[in-house]
Each structure stands twice: as C-alpha cells, then as structure tokens.
Design a protein around this motif. Structure first.
Motif, PDB file in Angstrom:
ATOM      1  N   SER A   1       0.206  -5.707  -5.937  1.00 21.48           N
ATOM      2  CA  SER A   1      -0.158  -4.157  -5.681  1.00 21.48           C
ATOM      3  C   SER A   1       1.154  -3.356  -5.796  1.00 21.48           C
ATOM      4  CB  SER A   1      -0.410  -4.166  -4.044  1.00 21.48           C
ATOM      5  OG  SER A   1       0.583  -4.627  -3.308  1.00 21.48           O
TER       6      SER A   1
ATOM      7  N   PHE B   1       1.758   0.957  -1.720  1.00 23.25           N
ATOM      8  CA  PHE B   1       1.285  -0.147  -2.460  1.00 23.25           C
ATOM      9  C   PHE B   1       1.982  -1.569  -2.219  1.00 23.25           C
ATOM     10  CE2 PHE B   1      -1.204   3.006  -4.891  1.00 23.25           C
ATOM     11  CZ  PHE B   1      -2.472   2.396  -4.898  1.00 23.25           C
TER      12      PHE B   1
ATOM     13  N   LEU C   1      -3.463  -6.863  -3.960  1.00 24.66           N
ATOM     14  CA  LEU C   1      -4.877  -6.667  -3.757  1.00 24.66           C
ATOM     15  C   LEU C   1      -5.713  -7.641  -4.376  1.00 24.66           C
ATOM     16  CD1 LEU C   1      -4.510  -2.791  -4.836  1.00 24.66           C
ATOM     17  CD2 LEU C   1      -5.126  -3.595  -2.539  1.00 24.66           C
TER      18      LEU C   1
END
Length: 204
Positions: free
Chosen positions: A103, A137, A143
């Motif tokens: 991410s 992030f 992710l």
C-alpha cells in the motif's frame, strides 16, 4: 502511474464487457449488481443521502496482470472528464484489489499520477494533502486481494477516504484535491487508457 506495455487485444473486449455489466444479477429490492472481474458492484448506491448511479467500471491492468477494479458513481451520467469533475453533488470512486499490493507503493503511484496530470503550481498547493494521503496508505502496509477502499466527495465536507471500512482521518477539504485524485484515472495521462474509457462508459 503510466502503462507502457502494449495491451492484448482480448483485454479490450473483456474490459468493455465488464464495464458495461454483461450478466447483470438482480439483487434485493430491485437492485442490481455488475460483476467486474469477480467483484460485484452495485449499480445504485447512496452517499450523503444522495442516490448515485454507476457511471462506469473496469479493471486496472499492469501489463497483463489485474491489479484492481474501479467503479465511478455520479448523480447523473457523464462521458467526459470535464463532466465528471464539474458534476454537482456527491461522487464516489470505489477500488477493490485483485491482487495483494504494497500500500505504500500504491500511495506513491497515486501521488505520481496526481502530479503527472496537473500543472506544477497547482500540484504544489496540494502537497500537504498528498503527503497525508501517502501516510494513510503507508499505515496499512498491504492491501490484500478483495479489500476495498473508497474515495468520496461530499459537498461541504470534502474528500473522505475510507479503507477497509474505516474512515481515515479528517476530510481533505479542497475540491481541487478530489479532482486531482480523479485525474489519476481520467486525466490526460491516465493510469490506464482502457480503464479511463470504462469509467466514462465509452464503448469502442
């Protein structure tokens, strides 16, 4: 974010088919879902008490690999970037991962995509927000396949970033920030040209 690799011809047909929701499945209360690379997107949603419709959806590829699905929701259909950016009311971009991705790297790519599609002076004004977004992030590390994040524009509030179902920090209040994010996919140097067309609902 730039895609330099030539795309396979079959990919074009597949992306267009997905974007236009072939194989609509009826859901409860007369709702419908669109299957995009195995990710089901509702054709109508509500953001901030405002009904929105799926403007277009498709897959972000890097070379031949699927990275994520993206769906754009607006209050009325728009088939040009300008129409999307100037559309009134709430808006939503939903992104669901089709593979695990770092991410932190994704945040960097988004920042670069914003910069590549803006005048330098305009981008410089958004740097504090860009840095905050990148940190958000980075905090998530990875992710994973199937995880989703949302980018919502809510008039009077700003850009709300929701990752894995959790709102991340304070809204980004400048309207320019949301538009800069949208240019990652809809700008003159989009992340993926076929995805740009798919989000705009353009058939070729």
């Amino acid at each position: 974010m730039k895609t330099h690799t030539q795309l396979l011809p079959s990919r074009f047909a597949a992306t267009m088919a997905l974007a236009w929701g072939l194989g609509l499945a009826q859901g409860p209360a007369n709702a419908a879902t669109v299957d995009v690379a195995g990710v089901k997107l509702e054709d109508r949603i509500t953001v901030n008490n405002t009904p929105l419709q799926l403007n277009g959806a498709g897959v972000r590829y890097k070379a031949v690999f699927k990275v994520y699905t993206a769906g754009l929701y607006l209050s009325a259909k728009a088939d040009t970037p300008e129409a999307v950016l100037t559309a009134p009311g709430p808006k939503r971009m939903t992104i669901t991962m089709l593979r695990d991705i770092d991410s932190t790297e994704l945040g960097k790519l988004f920042s670069r995509g914003m910069e590549d599609n803006m005048e330098r002076s305009a981008f410089s004004k958004l740097i504090p927000g860009v840095l905050r977004m990148s940190q958000v992030f980075s905090n998530h590390k990875v992710l994973k396949t199937g995880e989703t994040f949302l980018i919502d524009w809510v008039p009077g509030t700003g850009t709300v970033l929701t990752i894995k179902g959790q709102v991340e920090g304070e809204p980004f209040k400048e309207p320019e920030f949301f538009n800069a994010l949208m240019r990652i996919w809809l700008g003159p140097k989009p992340a993926d040209w076929l995805l740009k067309d798919a989000l705009l609902g353009i058939k070729k």
